[in-house]
Design an enzyme around this catalytic site. Structure first.
Site, PDB file in Angstrom:
ATOM      1  CG  ASP A  46      -3.377  -7.790   5.655  1.00 14.46           C
ATOM      2  OD1 ASP A  46      -2.644  -8.294   6.518  1.00 14.46           O
ATOM      3  OD2 ASP A  46      -4.090  -6.798   5.872  1.00 14.46           O
ATOM      4  CB  CYS A  90      -0.454  -0.139  -2.167  1.00 11.19           C
ATOM      5  SG  CYS A  90      -1.828  -0.992  -1.383  1.00 11.19           S
ATOM      6  CG  HIS A 109       5.013   9.153  15.936  1.00 13.53           C
ATOM      7  ND1 HIS A 109       4.116   9.738  16.787  1.00 13.53           N
ATOM      8  CD2 HIS A 109       4.270   8.648  14.916  1.00 13.53           C
ATOM      9  CE1 HIS A 109       2.891   9.593  16.309  1.00 13.53           C
ATOM     10  NE2 HIS A 109       2.963   8.931  15.183  1.00 13.53           N
ATOM     11  CD  GLU A 134      -6.504  -5.766   2.469  1.00 10.55           C
ATOM     12  OE1 GLU A 134      -5.364  -5.639   2.930  1.00 10.55           O
ATOM     13  OE2 GLU A 134      -7.394  -4.912   2.629  1.00 10.55           O
TER      14      GLU A 134
END
Length: 588
Positions: free
Chosen positions: A465, A512, A199, A441
């Site tokens: 992937d 993407c 984070h 993928e």
């Protein structure tokens, strides 16, 4: 992480978390872990220890709630989701229940019991394959440390109290710490802990603060007040640089900032080739605080909104309203630009205790993504209801991850239709024409891409992937990293098959994965015919710069030539020669 000396410069290498170069003095901030001594207690003292735990939890909640109010007053609401995550953890029944049980059963003090719970949770997270999910262990640790500090009465200097232009050095920084940073005073930071998807790293990128994380022992090896250079792109840290090094990095810093300013001039220019062909460049996001950055860098929308973060670090699943609020906030923020929302992409190795899937021998090939959604249909329908409701607020697309066959697509679409019917019956507005796509993928999806294309409105290739599954390479395995080859002929042929199948059916071919954001791959991806590329914010203007400097015909020739080679190394050599001849000045 050991340092080395080169020409009297002391150099460390960590994880580059947020690009940019910062040069300044070190300010070591005490964010060290609380030293805990586990002690036995009498049975009569157990209620007292349980009360200590309860009060420490309450004080931690009060602190975070107060910080949240202060940060909201200064920055607004867009950066508060991380603090909300920590507040949720303080109500986590596993964290509280496990610790209370240890106090009662083992007859030990509250801090010792809390440390044992943390150890169990860290062990659990360490077994998770996905890097992003492994990093969520840091959230649990940060919350536990806040509770422990309240138990022992240990105070910390708030980041907001730091004065002067400094580079903060700490064991770790929480989201609350990062959000308190005044960029006129804190020009960068480095930490012992953290990874690229922690984070602190995500927020550093969102706020565009140079940062290096995962340095292991930097707090014990660098002196307070030392002059330091940090390079957030490479993860390099240099303390007490000699004059030559100082001048070199000052030059690099000025050049980096100049390039960034020049690239940002492209923000409002169209992503179009010299011969007038347009490609839609969009952003990948996980948190609403990333939205301002992708807009600032010229994104035409969101090509991948990962929804998994709503489901992590909790022992109960998010309800429809909570999900709707999250999706609606991003849709409103991006409107009128489109938002493409991926349905839940997690599996049995993730911390979603409500799903009760049990252990799997190979989670990467197990019950995950669309397979999980089709097995847990009520959870799936709850998410779809929230997404469809958000579609009434702006342009939204849905796509399903890890599709391996037509049957899965039809089953998922049937559930979408059920949810639509429920919403119609309740007079709840949604976009009746919402587009539905699938992620490509898995090799089976590539092979039947022509059949899948008849079922959906768009494809989105997840190259991370797809490369992993096509080449049977675990991309997180350091011993196999050299075999993870985006330019492998099998990968390039797969991409061509997908694009050709999409266009034959009259639908868009999107991408993407990380490959989409690498400007070096742009000539091949453009030449193969991708209609949309979605990436991290800072990559958008870099990819756009190359796109605007070439023609579609030129790119088609590059792609066709690349497909004639037998090895990834040959393709890479060819591509480098093309870039050197045509675009060398675009890769500063």
């Amino acid at each position: 992480m050991a340092s080395v000396k080169i020409n009297n410069n002391r150099i460390w290498h960590g994880i580059g978390a947020s690009s940019g170069i910062a040069i300044g003095q070190v300010k070591i901030t005490d964010r060290s872990r609380v030293a805990v001594v586990e002690t036995s207690v009498e049975r009569s003292e157990i209620p007292f220890e349980l009360e200590r735990l309860k009060k420490a939890l309450e004080r931690a909640k009060a602190e975070l709630s107060s910080l949240k109010q202060n940060i909201a007053a200064k920055r607004g609401d867009e950066h508060l989701q991380h603090i909300d995550t920590h507040l949720l953890l303080l109500d986590d029944t596993m964290l509280i229940g496990e610790t209370s049980a240890i106090i009662e059963i083992e007859s030990i003090n509250a801090e010792g019991a809390l440390k044992r719970t943390l150890h169990k949770l860290k062990e659990f997270f360490s077994g998770i394959e996905d890097e992003y999910l492994r990093e969520r262990s840091a959230d649990v640790e940060t919350v536990v440390e806040r509770v422990l500090r309240n138990m022992v009465g240990q105070k910390q200097e708030p980041i907001s109290a730091i004065d002067g232009k400094v580079i903060v050095v700490a064991h770790d920084l929480s989201p609350a710490d990062i959000l308190q940073i005044d960029k006129t005073k804190v020009i960068g930071f480095m930490t012992d802990m953290g990874g690229k998807t922690s984070h602190s790293a995500i927020l550093a990128r969102a706020l565009e603060i140079p940062a290096v994380v995962g340095m292991e022992r930097i707090t014990g090896e660098i002196e307070d007040g030392a002059t330091v250079i940090i390079d957030g792109a490479t993860g390099t840290v240099i303390s007490n640089p000699d004059q030559e090094t100082f001048r070199e990095y000052l030059r690099r810093k000025q050049h980096y900032e100049y390039v960034e300013r020049e690239l940002l001039k492209l923000t409002d220019l169209p992503a179009v080739t010299l011969d007038g062909h347009s490609v839609s460049l969009k952003g990948n996001v996980e948190f609403i605080e990333e939205v301002p950055s992708i807009k600032r860098h010229g994104a035409e929308g969101i090509g991948l909104y990962r929804t998994e973060m709503l489901f992590f670090n909790r022992d109960s699943l998010p309800g429809e309203q909570e999900q709707f609020d999250a999706y609606a906030a991003i849709v409103r923020e991006m409107s009128p630009a489109p938002v493409t929302i991926r349905t839940l992409d997690v599996g049995g190795d993730k911390i979603l205790t409500d799903l009760n899937l049990g252990d799997e021998m190979n989670p990467a090939l197990g019950v995950r993504a669309i397979r999980l959604s089709l097995r847990q249909q009520e959870t799936f329908k709850t998410q779809l209801r929230a997404i469809l409701r958000a579609s009434a607020l702006g342009k939204v697309r849905i796509f399903f991850p890890m599709i391996s066959g037509v049957g899965e697509v039809r089953a998922a679409k049937a559930i979408v239709e059920e949810v639509k019917a429920e919403l119609r019956a309740a007079s709840v507005p949604f976009d009746e024409q919402i587009e539905i796509g699938v992620m490509i993928e898995i090799p089976s999806a590539v092979i039947i891409a022509d059949l899948l294309a008849k079922e959906v409105d768009f494809f989105s290739v997840g190259t991370n992937d797809l490369i992993q599954y096509t080449l049977a390479i675990d991309r997180t395995n350091e011993h196999l990293s050299s075999l993870y080859e985006p330019l492998h002929p099998a990968v390039l042929r797969s991409l061509k098959m997908v694009v050709d199948a999409a266009h034959a059916a009259g639908i868009d071919a999107c991408m993407c994965g990380e490959m989409a954001g690498d400007p070096e791959y742009l000539p091949i991806l453009l030449g193969l015919g991708f209609d949309e590329l979605s990436m991290n914010a800072v990559s958008i203007p870099r990819v756009k710069k190359i796109l605007r400097r070439c023609t579609r015909k030129e790119a088609e020739d590059v792609a066709a030539h690349a497909l004639t080679y037998s090895t990834a190394q040959d393709v890479e050599s060819y591509l480098k020669s093309v870039i050197a001849a045509r675009f060398s000045d675009s890769f500063d």
